[in-house]
Scaffold this motif. Structure first.
Motif, PDB file in Angstrom:
ATOM      1  N   MET A  36      34.019  53.368   4.213  1.00 33.32           N
ATOM      2  CA  MET A  36      34.511  54.619   3.637  1.00 33.32           C
ATOM      3  C   MET A  36      35.689  55.097   4.479  1.00 33.32           C
ATOM      4  N   PRO A  37      36.493  56.029   3.939  1.00 32.72           N
ATOM      5  CA  PRO A  37      37.629  56.531   4.713  1.00 32.72           C
ATOM      6  C   PRO A  37      37.182  57.353   5.918  1.00 32.72           C
ATOM      7  N   LEU A  38      38.006  57.378   6.952  1.00 28.58           N
ATOM      8  CA  LEU A  38      37.730  58.179   8.137  1.00 28.58           C
ATOM      9  C   LEU A  38      37.980  59.665   7.895  1.00 28.58           C
ATOM     10  N   TYR A  39      39.007  59.986   7.108  1.00 25.13           N
ATOM     11  CA  TYR A  39      39.492  61.358   7.040  1.00 25.13           C
ATOM     12  C   TYR A  39      38.604  62.318   6.260  1.00 25.13           C
ATOM     13  N   CYS A  40      37.669  61.810   5.445  1.00 25.70           N
ATOM     14  CA  CYS A  40      36.892  62.716   4.596  1.00 25.70           C
ATOM     15  C   CYS A  40      35.387  62.580   4.752  1.00 25.70           C
ATOM     16  N   THR A  41      34.904  61.655   5.567  1.00 20.97           N
ATOM     17  CA  THR A  41      33.471  61.503   5.805  1.00 20.97           C
ATOM     18  C   THR A  41      33.103  62.176   7.123  1.00 20.97           C
ATOM     19  N   ALA A  42      31.867  62.644   7.238  1.00 15.99           N
ATOM     20  CA  ALA A  42      31.436  63.284   8.480  1.00 15.99           C
ATOM     21  C   ALA A  42      31.437  62.289   9.631  1.00 15.99           C
ATOM     22  N   THR A  43      30.944  61.083   9.376  1.00 26.48           N
ATOM     23  CA  THR A  43      30.956  60.069  10.431  1.00 26.48           C
ATOM     24  C   THR A  43      32.388  59.746  10.834  1.00 26.48           C
ATOM     25  N   GLY A  44      33.274  59.645   9.844  1.00 24.67           N
ATOM     26  CA  GLY A  44      34.671  59.354  10.140  1.00 24.67           C
ATOM     27  C   GLY A  44      35.321  60.461  10.955  1.00 24.67           C
ATOM     28  N   LYS A  45      35.057  61.702  10.602  1.00 30.18           N
ATOM     29  CA  LYS A  45      35.621  62.823  11.348  1.00 30.18           C
ATOM     30  C   LYS A  45      35.085  62.852  12.774  1.00 30.18           C
ATOM     31  N   ALA A  46      33.799  62.511  12.952  1.00 33.16           N
ATOM     32  CA  ALA A  46      33.238  62.465  14.301  1.00 33.16           C
ATOM     33  C   ALA A  46      33.897  61.362  15.125  1.00 33.16           C
ATOM     34  N   LEU A  47      34.111  60.211  14.501  1.00 37.24           N
ATOM     35  CA  LEU A  47      34.768  59.105  15.194  1.00 37.24           C
ATOM     36  C   LEU A  47      36.213  59.452  15.547  1.00 37.24           C
ATOM     37  N   LEU A  48      36.883  60.167  14.657  1.00 36.85           N
ATOM     38  CA  LEU A  48      38.255  60.579  14.926  1.00 36.85           C
ATOM     39  C   LEU A  48      38.313  61.657  16.002  1.00 36.85           C
ATOM     40  N   ALA A  49      37.448  62.648  15.901  1.00 35.05           N
ATOM     41  CA  ALA A  49      37.483  63.782  16.827  1.00 35.05           C
ATOM     42  C   ALA A  49      37.179  63.371  18.262  1.00 35.05           C
ATOM     43  N   VAL A  69      44.232  56.678  17.093  1.00 35.97           N
ATOM     44  CA  VAL A  69      43.677  56.390  15.771  1.00 35.97           C
ATOM     45  C   VAL A  69      43.943  57.555  14.825  1.00 35.97           C
ATOM     46  N   VAL A  70      43.835  58.774  15.340  1.00 40.85           N
ATOM     47  CA  VAL A  70      44.134  59.957  14.528  1.00 40.85           C
ATOM     48  C   VAL A  70      45.577  59.882  14.016  1.00 40.85           C
ATOM     49  N   ASP A  71      46.490  59.545  14.898  1.00 41.13           N
ATOM     50  CA  ASP A  71      47.904  59.448  14.508  1.00 41.13           C
ATOM     51  C   ASP A  71      48.108  58.395  13.426  1.00 41.13           C
ATOM     52  N   GLU A  72      47.417  57.264  13.552  1.00 37.58           N
ATOM     53  CA  GLU A  72      47.539  56.205  12.548  1.00 37.58           C
ATOM     54  C   GLU A  72      47.008  56.661  11.197  1.00 37.58           C
ATOM     55  N   VAL A  73      45.874  57.358  11.205  1.00 35.24           N
ATOM     56  CA  VAL A  73      45.287  57.847   9.951  1.00 35.24           C
ATOM     57  C   VAL A  73      46.209  58.863   9.285  1.00 35.24           C
ATOM     58  N   LEU A  74      46.761  59.763  10.085  1.00 41.23           N
ATOM     59  CA  LEU A  74      47.628  60.805   9.528  1.00 41.23           C
ATOM     60  C   LEU A  74      48.941  60.249   9.006  1.00 41.23           C
ATOM     61  N   ALA A  75      49.311  59.071   9.462  1.00 40.97           N
ATOM     62  CA  ALA A  75      50.562  58.453   9.006  1.00 40.97           C
ATOM     63  C   ALA A  75      50.412  57.787   7.644  1.00 40.97           C
ATOM     64  N   LEU A  76      49.177  57.648   7.174  1.00 39.71           N
ATOM     65  CA  LEU A  76      48.907  56.974   5.903  1.00 39.71           C
ATOM     66  C   LEU A  76      48.547  57.990   4.819  1.00 39.71           C
ATOM     67  N   PRO A  77      48.673  57.610   3.549  1.00 33.20           N
ATOM     68  CA  PRO A  77      48.232  58.500   2.464  1.00 33.20           C
ATOM     69  C   PRO A  77      46.729  58.755   2.576  1.00 33.20           C
ATOM     70  N   LEU A  98      33.562  52.703  14.059  1.00 31.27           N
ATOM     71  CA  LEU A  98      34.971  52.597  13.690  1.00 31.27           C
ATOM     72  C   LEU A  98      35.344  51.127  13.569  1.00 31.27           C
ATOM     73  N   ASP A  99      35.941  50.763  12.442  1.00 31.90           N
ATOM     74  CA  ASP A  99      36.436  49.400  12.262  1.00 31.90           C
ATOM     75  C   ASP A  99      37.817  49.492  11.628  1.00 31.90           C
ATOM     76  N   GLY A 100      38.842  49.242  12.423  1.00 30.23           N
ATOM     77  CA  GLY A 100      40.196  49.437  11.944  1.00 30.23           C
ATOM     78  C   GLY A 100      40.445  50.913  11.723  1.00 30.23           C
ATOM     79  N   LEU A 101      40.808  51.267  10.502  1.00 28.43           N
ATOM     80  CA  LEU A 101      41.017  52.671  10.142  1.00 28.43           C
ATOM     81  C   LEU A 101      39.997  53.109   9.098  1.00 28.43           C
ATOM     82  N   LEU A 158      26.603  50.560   9.702  1.00 29.12           N
ATOM     83  CA  LEU A 158      25.731  49.527  10.276  1.00 29.12           C
ATOM     84  C   LEU A 158      24.301  49.634   9.775  1.00 29.12           C
ATOM     85  N   GLU A 159      23.870  50.865   9.478  1.00 29.89           N
ATOM     86  CA  GLU A 159      22.479  51.064   9.062  1.00 29.89           C
ATOM     87  C   GLU A 159      22.381  52.320   8.226  1.00 29.89           C
ATOM     88  N   LYS A 160      21.377  52.352   7.368  1.00 26.82           N
ATOM     89  CA  LYS A 160      21.155  53.493   6.489  1.00 26.82           C
ATOM     90  C   LYS A 160      19.664  53.611   6.211  1.00 26.82           C
TER      91      LYS A 160
END
Length: 262
Positions: free
Chosen positions: A144-157, A163-171, A118-121, A126-128
């Protein structure tokens, strides 16, 4: 081996704005996008909003420091930035611990493996580990966005609820017709991820592909990153990926704990 020159003594503390030298340097460096190999002085000035004369003057300083490289009238990001980036302790330890297990996971699945934090929102990769002809939109140091990637959803969940609240407050723009961009639906997905222990996205970032990710938890119980497998939908084996990710994730956590204690 000669030491690189220090930053100019005239550099004041950065305030992120255009009134400080470091603020201008920030805008100059951030003018380079993920797909830019090089930029002209005029293009840097246009993108950054910094006057061309200032770009030229600061560019000379940055070239001497190795942060930029100049070839003719064009500028490249310099290797000095890469060297400095390798010194960030948290990311380096996590990447070094995860890399061997990511290679094992790639061998076991034959599919692309990502390590992200997670970096910001946003998700920062780091590696691939990938093979020829496999999924290409992501890259190391890419975002990539947090809300639609598997890694992002794992970081949010499994990360801070704030952080979830901040993401949901944005488009939440759609990347594909399947992208979940409604707050209520995303909350349901995150609740499901917490229940299952992993996050799943299917064709939300790229048509024809799915990703499954688990959180990587540190010794204190905090989520330090996420690990995922990305595969074409037609051959994805969710049950297999869950088992392998769980095993690899525990080994990575154990290794990070050991490396951090040294």
């Amino acid at each position: 081996m000669s030491q690189p020159p220090a930053l100019p003594a005239s550099f004041p503390a950065a305030d992120g704005g255009m009134n400080s030298v470091l603020g201008k340097v920030q805008h100059i460096l951030e003018a380079f996008g993920p797909d830019d190999e090089y930029l002209s002085l005029s293009e840097i000035a246009r993108r950054s909003g910094v006057a061309k004369a200032s770009v030229h003057r600061l560019g000379q300083e940055l070239v001497r420091w190795g942060v930029l490289e100049r070839r003719g009238s064009d500028y490249w990001l310099g290797m000095r930035l890469f060297e400095i980036g390798q010194r960030v302790p948290r990311q380096r330890i996590l990447r070094d611990a995860a890399r061997p297990y990511m290679e094992d996971l790639f061998q076991a699945t034959g599919e692309t493996v990502h390590l992200a934090v997670l970096d910001g929102l946003e998700v920062l990769y780091l590696e691939k580990i990938t093979g020829h002809g496999q999924v290409r939109p992501t890259r190391v140091a890419g975002r990539m966005p947090l809300y639609c990637t598997a890694t992002g959803k794992a970081l949010l969940a499994f990360g801070p609820r704030s952080v979830v609240d901040e993401v949901l407050a944005l488009p939440m723009p759609r990347l594909t017709p399947h992208t979940v961009c409604v707050a209520g639906l995303l909350r349901q997905e995150l609740a499901k991820a917490r229940e299952l222990g992993y996050a799943l996205e299917r064709e939300q970032t790229r048509i024809g592909y799915m990703s499954l990710a688990i959180p990587l938890t540190g010794a204190t119980g905090t989520t330090m990153g996420a690990l995922s497998v990305t595969a074409p939908v037609f051959r994805a084996d969710v049950k297999k990926y869950v088992g392998l990710l769980d095993m690899v994730g525990r080994r990575i956590t154990k290794t990070v704990t050991s490396m951090s204690a040294d």
